[in-house]
Scaffold this active site. Structure first.
Site, short mmCIF file in Angstrom:
data_model
loop_
_atom_site.label_atom_id
_atom_site.label_comp_id
_atom_site.label_asym_id
_atom_site.label_seq_id
_atom_site.Cartn_x
_atom_site.Cartn_y
_atom_site.Cartn_z
N GLU A 126 0.69 -1.27 0.12
CA GLU A 126 -0.17 -0.11 0.26
C GLU A 126 0.94 1.41 0.12
OE1 GLU A 126 0.69 1.80 2.90
OE2 GLU A 126 1.87 0.44 3.34
N GLY A 181 6.58 -0.03 3.17
CA GLY A 181 5.46 0.33 3.37
C GLY A 181 5.51 -0.68 0.89
N GLU A 182 4.24 -0.03 -0.19
CA GLU A 182 4.57 -0.17 -1.53
C GLU A 182 4.72 -2.07 -1.53
OE1 GLU A 182 7.87 1.70 -3.33
OE2 GLU A 182 7.25 3.55 -2.36
N GLY A 183 4.55 -2.82 -0.61
CA GLY A 183 4.60 -4.12 -0.45
C GLY A 183 6.08 -4.75 -1.22
N SER A 184 6.91 -3.59 -0.43
CA SER A 184 8.92 -3.96 -0.73
C SER A 184 8.56 -5.42 0.11
CB SER A 184 9.61 -2.80 -0.35
OG SER A 184 9.11 -2.25 0.81
#
Lengths: 328, 328
Positions: free
Chosen positions: B144, B290-293
């Protein structure tokens, strides 16, 4: 020695990439570490070599392993045929693989009775390890195969760092109960003999290696030393590879600053060992296989560190606003 | 439901591969988990999708983030241009990337004053999340982007699992000092309002989501539910993605058995959150982006699990001796 200018350049670039400062955690640390030891501002992790050294151990005759000694050579054949775990990891992550069997037909001597290796033997094995660095590479993973070698590693840790022998001994490939107790006694006896043989005062690290190590452990120590001269950062595998790093660590302060430990082994004493050499493993996935498998898996983290560091946009280039507090 | 026959087949094969039993640790667990949820004996991790959902939050106006709210849309543009951390990770590991902005021009309502979303809003966002599963994939990573969303996640954890608000609140992108204390007070006020609005008894999980979540959190919950129906295992990213998993976890026992948490965030409350949903993250690399990392990086571990499971030789095929104790 580490290239401080390269490390500074990495830190400066990190501060401008489109992410909150520090939010990539250890990926940022790894990018800086790679750059400093490679001696260039943009670190790379393209040409990665996994070097596996295999050795046989006289002490294996004392029943310290769940597997018979011939498995060392059988697994070397399995590496060559591409059937081992490390072959699949190397293929999955695009790593070169070099397998170096060290005189498997001639095991080291039983180190409860005498020194595991002669000085010449030990030096030759170290030189074999150094030669694994002959090609130009960005990053080296060191790993091993050798039935009986968690016993040698435990004896080395015990000699180098003290404490109770039992605190350094674990199941290895799977010994338990009375066999595990016998393994503790083997390590105690070996360390006692080595101390008597080495004379008063602290045991010199290369003396401990020769007395209690094995050819694959000597080769890994040689590879670590050669990597330092060639500006190649090293990912150390698990329990046995850490024993090689521990030998080099005891040679001089900072001697393994170019090394990171890839994975915390499920072998219980590995945690104590990595603490003793001042390292914090990158991964902890309950693995306890050796073969360089934990280091190879950690290459994925190093590749992620390089990819983010070199590929991300900066706040300016992407027109992303900085922190509210910054620049005001 | 998990395919028990596939899981059994994985365990049977693992026992024959050329390694000591259990020595690949969590890689063996992951191979079995993938097979069970994919419903096939040979698990795969080739077609992997990283779905990133972006949302804006009314509560951001209360100064709970170190960054201004326009950064959400700016980072969505950065994802599209390929300049964010997740773009580099997706490229490095061969993952497909789908970015879904959810009505960014219309932030959710300030949930200290009223419900963050209407029922329709929340349902639409969940449906957007479910649609991310439209293509055939082996594995889904959910992540996200949303300025203010660690506040929403903390409020959700507080409502779902109780405890002190302060135990669920952390720096997020980097708030500290009085701003961090204000963030705690915002979470307390929001949870108090939501409890009053929801009436006596335990707050239903979807009620908590609507009251205290955000569109990207609702979308991730929708994606997790849809993945279950489509037999797609899910790697959950960090603190905010775990809040979506927590909502689904509270709907029914075992509702997130098809999910693993990819990475333990440096956001301090993530450890408490993953314990509350009964998970043990695969990685712990101090990331908090975040960012799906974190989920994307954990795909490397899943790929390693599949590669070793499917590619290794058996003891028989490689003519490697088994444990001394076995077969005798």
């Amino acid at each position: 020695e580490p290239d401080e200018a390269a490390a500074r350049a990495v830190r400066a670039r990190q501060a401008n990439l489109t992410k909150p400062p520090g939010s990539l955690g250890r990926l940022e640390e790894i990018a800086e570490w790679l750059a400093a030891w490679q001696g260039r501002e943009m670190p790379a992790a393209d040409r990665v070599l996994v070097a596996i050294f295999a050795g046989n151990h006289g002490v294996a005759a004392r029943g310290v392993s769940a597997y018979p000694a011939e498995v060392t050579a059988q697994m070397v054949a399995n590496f060559s045929a591409g059937g081992a775990a490390i072959n699949q990891l190397a293929r999955a992550f695009g790593l070169a693989l070099k397998v170096v069997p060290l005189d498997l037909a001639r095991p080291t001597q039983d180190f409860t009775l005498t020194s595991a290796m002669s000085e010449e033997d030990c030096a030759q094995a170290m030189e074999c390890g150094a030669q694994a660095l002959d090609d130009e590479i960005d990053l080296l993973c060191i790993g091993e195969m050798g039935i009986g070698n968690t016993t040698a590693a435990a004896a080395l840790f015990h000699a180098l760092f003290g404490g109770e022998a039992a605190a350094w001994v674990g199941p290895g490939t799977g010994v338990q109960g009375p066999a595990l107790q016998a393994k503790v006694e083997v390590v105690e006896a070996a360390a006692r003999r080595a101390r008597q043989s080495s004379g008063p005062g602290e045991m010199p690290p290369l003396g401990a290696l020769r007395q209690l190590g094995g050819r694959e452990i000597a080769a890994m120590a040689g590879a670590i030393l050669a990597a330092r001269h060639r500006r190649v950062p090293v990912l150390v595998d698990g329990f046995v590879a850490t024993a090689a790093a521990a030998v080099v660590h005891r040679m001089a302060p900072g001697a393994i600053d170019h090394c990171l430990v890839g994975h915390l082994s499920a072998e219980p004493a590995h945690e104590r060992a990595v603490r003793a050499i001042g390292k914090r493993p990158l991964l902890s996935l309950d693995m306890r296989l050796g073969e360089g498998s934990g280091a190879a898996l950690a290459v994925a983290v190093a590749k992620a560190a390089v990819a983010t560091h070199s590929g991300m946009a900066t706040f300016e280039s992407a027109a992303v606003s900085r922190e509210s507090g910054a620049g005001s």
